[in-house]
Write an enzyme that holds these catalytic residues in place. Structure first.
Site: not given
Ligand SMILES: *[C@@H]1O[C@H](CO)[C@@H](O)[C@H](O)[C@H]1NC(C)=O
Length: 323
Positions: A134, A137, A248, A250-251, A283, A285-286
């Site tokens: 999982d 990537n 986080n 990957e985009d 969407s 914050g932080g």
């Protein structure tokens, strides 16, 4: 009445001028009206022309929907049944990273949905790309048997109208090496650091405020399938490992990769987004701190900042008022 004015002018031009400014104003108003009528007529016939010509010149293959999903079968079904009705859709690849294989009932349900929603009895291929590990990537794993040159990478919880998707597909066809999509983001030099090579990641509000962006997020983007191969096999493995470890970016990694390969910015396409699920982490914050870390990490990896800012936005001219 209009022809009267004109014939009079052609016979005795001087008299029109001498009759006074009211008539001249009327004449000018008529001219303006004519121009508007003529132009709107032209736009109408042009748009018919472009619609029919773009249809006849569409390549035989369209695009592949590359959809990322996680334990939300209802959204998956909703999303796939919508995109099945889009004329350019050729096949659907579902990135599957859940521990259990997809149930037979889900597979047959989705096939059924594709069959009943596809236009003109087209057959749309459905494939699950099953992943053991999982990792984020997975969404960019190379797909060997892809039938189209381009994928439309999409999250399972956002929907775009078919006309918007087809327009973005057309934009991609005119710039097939770059990323084309609907969710722009920007990197900026960090003003607090006093160095030019420290960056911050800015969200939607900065893009809105400055009209500038340098990334298109893969939650809704077209890109060439070769980038899947490059991401999986040629991009430095440390970047893939970072993505897996931090769950986080990957985009952002994909945006860096494409920008490094092309040297040009991506293309933002105007389109309305319909969110069908509850909103994800992006969407809230932080979230930007972690994204800022990714940007600095990747820029160090590339030894430079490959992302190129731009303020170009692709808009369907058939839907713009006047010019
Ligand atoms: C960036 O692009 C250059 C030139 O195409 C290439 O040689 C290099 O390997 C790329 N860098 C990375 C980190 O992929």
């Amino acid at each position: 009445m209009r022809s009267g004015l004109f014939s009079r002018r052609s016979i005795r031009p001087a008299s029109v001028l001498s009759v006074g400014s009211a008539k001249i104003k009327l004449l000018l108003a008529c001219c303006a009206l004519f121009t508007v009528i003529a132009l709107s007529g032209r736009t109408a016939s042009w748009s018919q022309y472009t619609v029919s010509s773009s249809r006849s010149h569409l390549p035989r293959t369209g695009y592949t929907l590359l959809i990322n999903t996680w334990k939300r079968n209802d959204l998956l079904k909703q999303s796939i049944s919508h995109y099945a009705s889009c004329p350019g859709l050729d096949s659907v690849h579902i990135v599957w990273s859940e521990p259990d294989h997809p149930q037979e009932s889900l597979v047959s349900l989705l096939n059924q949905v594709l069959k009943s929603n596809a236009k003109d009895g087209r057959e749309i291929e459905l494939k699950f790309d099953i992943n053991k590990e999982d990792s984020l990537n997975n969404r960019f794993k190379e797909i060997k048997d892809l039938k189209t040159d381009v994928v439309f990478s999409i999250d399972d919880d956002i929907i775009f109208p078919c006309a918007t998707v087809e327009f973005a597909f057309n934009v991609w066809q005119s710039a097939p090496d770059t990323m084309v999509g609907f969710v722009p983001r920007i990197h900026q030099v960090d003003p607090s650091k006093g160095e030019l090579n420290k960056y911050i990641y800015s969200g939607w509000w900065s893009v809105w405020w400055t009209g500038t962006y340098s990334m298109i997020l893969s939650k809704a983007a077209f890109f060439h399938k070769k980038y899947l191969r490059i991401y999986t096999h040629e991009m430095p493995s440390s970047i893939r490992e970072y993505v897996t470890r931090n769950r986080n970016c990957e985009d952002i990694a994909m945006s860096f990769l494409v920008a490094n390969a092309t040297g040009v910015p991506p293309i933002w396409v105007k389109g309305s987004i319909f969110e069908i699920g509850s909103t994800g982490i992006s969407s809230l914050g932080g979230h930007n701190d972690r994204r800022t870390q990714c940007i600095n990490r990747f820029a160090a990896q590339y030894n430079r900042m490959p992302l190129v800012p731009t303020s170009v936005k692709a808009v369907d001219s058939r839907h713009t008022w006047l010019w």
